[in-house]
Design a protein around this motif. Sequence first.
Motif, PDB file in Angstrom:
ATOM      1  N   GLY A  95      35.791  45.216  39.937  1.00  0.00           N
ATOM      2  CA  GLY A  95      35.730  44.983  38.493  1.00  0.00           C
ATOM      3  C   GLY A  95      35.394  43.535  38.231  1.00  0.00           C
ATOM      4  O   GLY A  95      35.991  42.643  38.850  1.00  0.00           O
ATOM      5  N   VAL A  96      34.467  43.265  37.328  1.00  0.00           N
ATOM      6  CA  VAL A  96      34.080  41.883  37.043  1.00  0.00           C
ATOM      7  C   VAL A  96      35.295  41.109  36.530  1.00  0.00           C
ATOM      8  O   VAL A  96      36.283  41.710  36.094  1.00  0.00           O
ATOM      9  CB  VAL A  96      32.920  41.797  36.007  1.00  0.00           C
ATOM     10  N   THR A  97      35.220  39.771  36.571  1.00  0.00           N
ATOM     11  CA  THR A  97      36.335  38.954  36.088  1.00  0.00           C
ATOM     12  C   THR A  97      36.577  39.283  34.614  1.00  0.00           C
ATOM     13  O   THR A  97      35.639  39.361  33.829  1.00  0.00           O
ATOM     14  CB  THR A  97      36.032  37.450  36.212  1.00  0.00           C
ATOM     15  N   GLY A  98      37.851  39.508  34.274  1.00  0.00           N
ATOM     16  CA  GLY A  98      38.168  39.817  32.872  1.00  0.00           C
ATOM     17  C   GLY A  98      38.024  41.288  32.525  1.00  0.00           C
ATOM     18  O   GLY A  98      38.044  41.661  31.360  1.00  0.00           O
ATOM     19  N   SER A  99      37.902  42.170  33.547  1.00  0.00           N
ATOM     20  CA  SER A  99      37.694  43.584  33.238  1.00  0.00           C
ATOM     21  C   SER A  99      39.008  44.353  33.142  1.00  0.00           C
ATOM     22  O   SER A  99      39.018  45.550  32.884  1.00  0.00           O
ATOM     23  CB  SER A  99      36.786  44.238  34.289  1.00  0.00           C
ATOM     24  N   GLY A 100      40.134  43.681  33.361  1.00  0.00           N
ATOM     25  CA  GLY A 100      41.428  44.340  33.143  1.00  0.00           C
ATOM     26  C   GLY A 100      41.908  45.172  34.322  1.00  0.00           C
ATOM     27  O   GLY A 100      42.481  46.248  34.136  1.00  0.00           O
ATOM     28  N   LYS A 101      41.721  44.680  35.546  1.00  0.00           N
ATOM     29  CA  LYS A 101      42.175  45.421  36.726  1.00  0.00           C
ATOM     30  C   LYS A 101      43.702  45.509  36.784  1.00  0.00           C
ATOM     31  O   LYS A 101      44.254  46.540  37.127  1.00  0.00           O
ATOM     32  CB  LYS A 101      41.665  44.739  38.017  1.00  0.00           C
ATOM     33  N   THR A 102      44.369  44.391  36.410  1.00  0.00           N
ATOM     34  CA  THR A 102      45.831  44.355  36.533  1.00  0.00           C
ATOM     35  C   THR A 102      46.491  45.450  35.697  1.00  0.00           C
ATOM     36  O   THR A 102      47.431  46.106  36.147  1.00  0.00           O
ATOM     37  CB  THR A 102      46.363  42.972  36.116  1.00  0.00           C
ATOM     38  N   ALA A 103      45.985  45.671  34.504  1.00  0.00           N
ATOM     39  CA  ALA A 103      46.567  46.702  33.642  1.00  0.00           C
ATOM     40  C   ALA A 103      46.448  48.075  34.310  1.00  0.00           C
ATOM     41  O   ALA A 103      47.361  48.899  34.236  1.00  0.00           O
ATOM     42  CB  ALA A 103      45.862  46.706  32.290  1.00  0.00           C
ATOM     43  N   VAL A 104      45.336  48.300  35.009  1.00  0.00           N
ATOM     44  CA  VAL A 104      45.161  49.584  35.699  1.00  0.00           C
ATOM     45  C   VAL A 104      46.176  49.714  36.838  1.00  0.00           C
ATOM     46  O   VAL A 104      46.811  50.760  37.010  1.00  0.00           O
ATOM     47  CB  VAL A 104      43.717  49.719  36.248  1.00  0.00           C
ATOM     48  N   VAL A 119      44.479  50.974  47.395  1.00  0.00           N
ATOM     49  CA  VAL A 119      43.474  50.504  46.439  1.00  0.00           C
ATOM     50  C   VAL A 119      43.227  49.026  46.696  1.00  0.00           C
ATOM     51  O   VAL A 119      44.161  48.221  46.690  1.00  0.00           O
ATOM     52  CB  VAL A 119      43.942  50.702  44.979  1.00  0.00           C
ATOM     53  N   LEU A 120      41.974  48.658  46.985  1.00  0.00           N
ATOM     54  CA  LEU A 120      41.612  47.259  47.163  1.00  0.00           C
ATOM     55  C   LEU A 120      40.856  46.847  45.918  1.00  0.00           C
ATOM     56  O   LEU A 120      39.900  47.509  45.528  1.00  0.00           O
ATOM     57  CB  LEU A 120      40.715  47.083  48.395  1.00  0.00           C
ATOM     58  N   GLY A 121      41.293  45.760  45.274  1.00  0.00           N
ATOM     59  CA  GLY A 121      40.634  45.372  44.029  1.00  0.00           C
ATOM     60  C   GLY A 121      40.120  43.947  44.076  1.00  0.00           C
ATOM     61  O   GLY A 121      40.750  43.089  44.689  1.00  0.00           O
ATOM     62  N   SER A 122      38.958  43.701  43.469  1.00  0.00           N
ATOM     63  CA  SER A 122      38.427  42.345  43.389  1.00  0.00           C
ATOM     64  C   SER A 122      37.185  42.300  42.509  1.00  0.00           C
ATOM     65  O   SER A 122      36.501  43.311  42.337  1.00  0.00           O
ATOM     66  CB  SER A 122      38.051  41.850  44.790  1.00  0.00           C
ATOM     67  N   ALA A 123      36.921  41.106  41.971  1.00  0.00           N
ATOM     68  CA  ALA A 123      35.639  40.884  41.300  1.00  0.00           C
ATOM     69  C   ALA A 123      34.584  40.519  42.341  1.00  0.00           C
ATOM     70  O   ALA A 123      33.386  40.668  42.110  1.00  0.00           O
ATOM     71  CB  ALA A 123      35.766  39.768  40.277  1.00  0.00           C
ATOM     72  N   THR A 124      35.055  40.023  43.475  1.00  0.00           N
ATOM     73  CA  THR A 124      34.145  39.602  44.536  1.00  0.00           C
ATOM     74  C   THR A 124      34.659  40.166  45.851  1.00  0.00           C
ATOM     75  O   THR A 124      35.212  39.436  46.661  1.00  0.00           O
ATOM     76  CB  THR A 124      34.122  38.074  44.627  1.00  0.00           C
ATOM     77  N   LEU A 152      51.535  54.559  47.130  1.00  0.00           N
ATOM     78  CA  LEU A 152      50.400  53.740  46.724  1.00  0.00           C
ATOM     79  C   LEU A 152      50.577  52.293  47.190  1.00  0.00           C
ATOM     80  O   LEU A 152      51.649  51.717  47.013  1.00  0.00           O
ATOM     81  CB  LEU A 152      50.310  53.784  45.187  1.00  0.00           C
ATOM     82  N   ILE A 153      49.534  51.737  47.817  1.00  0.00           N
ATOM     83  CA  ILE A 153      49.521  50.299  48.091  1.00  0.00           C
ATOM     84  C   ILE A 153      48.289  49.719  47.408  1.00  0.00           C
ATOM     85  O   ILE A 153      47.174  50.211  47.604  1.00  0.00           O
ATOM     86  CB  ILE A 153      49.407  49.954  49.596  1.00  0.00           C
ATOM     87  N   ILE A 154      48.503  48.688  46.603  1.00  0.00           N
ATOM     88  CA  ILE A 154      47.382  48.031  45.931  1.00  0.00           C
ATOM     89  C   ILE A 154      47.261  46.617  46.482  1.00  0.00           C
ATOM     90  O   ILE A 154      48.259  45.909  46.604  1.00  0.00           O
ATOM     91  CB  ILE A 154      47.621  47.976  44.404  1.00  0.00           C
ATOM     92  N   VAL A 155      46.037  46.224  46.834  1.00  0.00           N
ATOM     93  CA  VAL A 155      45.804  44.858  47.294  1.00  0.00           C
ATOM     94  C   VAL A 155      44.929  44.169  46.252  1.00  0.00           C
ATOM     95  O   VAL A 155      43.730  44.439  46.160  1.00  0.00           O
ATOM     96  CB  VAL A 155      45.123  44.829  48.678  1.00  0.00           C
ATOM     97  N   ASP A 156      45.564  43.331  45.433  1.00  0.00           N
ATOM     98  CA  ASP A 156      44.836  42.645  44.362  1.00  0.00           C
ATOM     99  C   ASP A 156      44.083  41.452  44.944  1.00  0.00           C
ATOM    100  O   ASP A 156      44.599  40.783  45.835  1.00  0.00           O
ATOM    101  CB  ASP A 156      45.842  42.171  43.303  1.00  0.00           C
ATOM    102  N   GLU A 157      42.892  41.160  44.440  1.00  0.00           N
ATOM    103  CA  GLU A 157      42.065  40.062  44.972  1.00  0.00           C
ATOM    104  C   GLU A 157      41.953  40.199  46.490  1.00  0.00           C
ATOM    105  O   GLU A 157      42.269  39.279  47.241  1.00  0.00           O
ATOM    106  CB  GLU A 157      42.645  38.690  44.603  1.00  0.00           C
TER     107      GLU A 157
END
Length: 837
Positions: free
Chosen positions: A327-336, A456-461, A419-424
């Motif tokens: 998700g691009v920066t500012g796309s609201g990943k944390t809320a998800v 779930v792996l999440g990042s803008a980059t 569930l395991i989420i890895v932010d950034e």
Amino acid sequence: MPEFCDVAVPVPLDMVFTYRVPPDAAPVVGGRVLVPFRQQRMTGIVVELHDRKPNVTTKGILTVLDAVPVLDEQLLQLGRWIADYYLAPLGEVFRTMLPLNAEFKRSIGYRLTETGEMTLHQAGISGSSGRSRRTPEEQAAEFRVLDYLASRVSDEDDRGVPHLSPLLRDVGTLADARALIREETLRSATKVSRSLLAGMVRKKWLTREDASAPQDATRTIRVATLKSAEGKLNENQRTLVDALAASGGRVPVPTLQSLDVPQSTLATLVRRGLVEILDEPAEFTVSRSKPRPSLFDFDLNAAQQSALSRMRQSVAAHKFSGMLLHGVTGSGKTAVYLAAMRGVLEAGRSAILLVPEIGLTPAVAADLHQIFGDEVAILHSALSDKERAEQWHRIRRGDARMVVGTRSAVFAPVADLALIIVDEEHDSSYKQEETPRYHARDVAVVRAKMSNAVVVLGSATPSLESYFNAKKNKYALVELPDRVEQRPLPEVEIIDMRQEFQETGHEQVISRKLAAEIKERLDRKEQVMVLLNRRGYSPVVLCRTCGKKLECQNCAIALTHHKREHKMVCHYCGFTAPVPKACVHCGSEYVYFLGTGSEKLEELLHGMFPQARIARLDRDTVRSHEDFERALNALNEGELDLLVGTQMIAKGHDIHGVTLVGVVGADAALGLPDFRAAERTFQLLTQVAGRAGRGQTPGKVVLQTYFQDHYAVQYAARHDFIGFYEKELQFRSWMHYPPYSALANVLVRSDKLDDALQWSGALGKWFDSTRHEGVRVLGPAAAPIMRLKRDYRYHFVLKSPSRKNLNTTLRAMLAYAAQKKIPRTQVIVDVDALWLM
Ligand SMILES: [Zn+2]
Ligand SMILES: [Zn+2]
């Protein structure tokens, strides 16, 4: 009960050790035991119980510390996987997985010897031992020590070990009936110095031994309870009684002490039997910051909603699957993430959210507490050992099923992990840079697999590796292509600093364009961030006469000038030196301070914009999460106009007033000999650009660079992750770098140059003369930082398309190194190394 048990002991040896199980002991697999190891006592994890008699003599275990396992079957399996994959000693892996240091106290103790006992008796008769040069005071002190130790028998050991009867029965000598007394206990009882004890050990009157032992690590707090309010009370007493009554009759003593009454009042109430004071286990407080109101309204847009429902479906399937949320920066990943976790909580299952080191501020903790209440456990690096152990027990008991934390939270002992989420997920703080050198993102994927959970792996980059896996359908790829509320991504303007130099005739730190843009924002009362990814004042001090730099004594690294602290600092080992007035090599006075760090940039900006309120955010101004948060809060509240900083300012903050981001130096990494330099630069530029325009006013980024044609710079300016990814992948493929091959860095180090040369030479010869199926070996070569923290460093880089072959070669290399008597601690194997420096 089986006769033997194999124990993984936290030492740098790739093996487990067999101990005898005493008749009345009942160790369990996955539980801790206290064992003798060389001259020490250590806690190890039981990995197997068996009856196979080893052909060496075995020692017995000293104490069984856990009646039930602290590592369940799954975590044991995960530990074994890490030890195998990263070639790390199993005992050290388990120690990393269990944050229970507080339950084991390292200490030294003393025991009386036979000679000591004889000396004591002689002293008792003659009063002195004759030809000694000791003063009467020293003799008296020695007598006190001997007398004290002789008066104790081993049942009175103060190691906290309930009894050592199995050991005593086995050995059965008088020596073991003498008590081992901890140094602190002995010294406070006899008031003697450490050096006096050392002297007594030299005379063989005492032995000095390891007295480490388990201890109760529960933190307690004194709580006052109101028993009765009968009888006459004076005004002060009335104040305390009212305060107690108002809080339901129970108040922590420190709270009462903060009231405006004499300290003796409480004691009086206790004496009169009106108030009782007891120690109770301290309840863990998550955060004292007040939650930010409505930060996470779960009012999701269509893209967020769709990502959330895909996560929920996967979780409901009760089997392993992986997802990359790009998700691009500012796309609201944390809320998800938080909405998905709440779903897991409502279903009565568990979830883990991993966040990068800098992301876990007290305010974030407060938000989490607001959303999940007491069901959340927060694990970060600022916790004390005791707090960490408390959190671990809460999770283990099932009191906290939502776990949020940095790297090691991936080992949280949750049951029924969904569930395991890895932010950034691209963040380099997930890689541990000491043994075991694991990557928490990769461990998260393996743990999810073992638990039939969703990762779930999440990042803008996203990292090249993760995006590559998603493209190969190992993970589902879910995109959040737009910012929330359709806010545009900021426009990026590139300033070519070589051209700026030609046009202005001198080296500029801040280009004319950036200066003009900053002024415009400040005039409009908008906010600005300026990134310079280098701390200190001047990074290099150079002599114009002999051309030499001022380097660290311990590292092959130039010292950085820190102006405010008025010293030269090594950013690698912390070495400091006075600021030189003349060259340390030739004595010339022509020493020049070159380059610009964040401290100098702040000073320059103050000079250019004297009216602006400016603050700096880097490791010199930020010592804690609280400092970090204070600076960001000031920016958020509009108390600052301009924030200068290193990459710290680039990470994930959501400050709405920032409309301009200036990048003054972020591309220096492109000149480093590191194949990840382009990826790192692209990520940093994209992340910092993402700080602009998160509110109502669109943002702009001014990117100054000396590498304006470099694709990392060009794609970052266009917000084009896919373009960058394709280009970078081509380069990795040509060079056989990850994700096209598995890579390991093998570093050989020693504080003696001869050893480092000889060991790396021996390993080099072995690599040359042995066949390694499908593994390329580069080296030995001097490491890019050839000397670091006093160690001389040589390295090999190993690459292979097959992980299995790479692992086999590394294992064989370690076996050869052991045969050649190269100390295990001096050969560092870094599988999937992030840095080749
Ligand atoms: Zn010089
Ligand atoms: Zn240094």
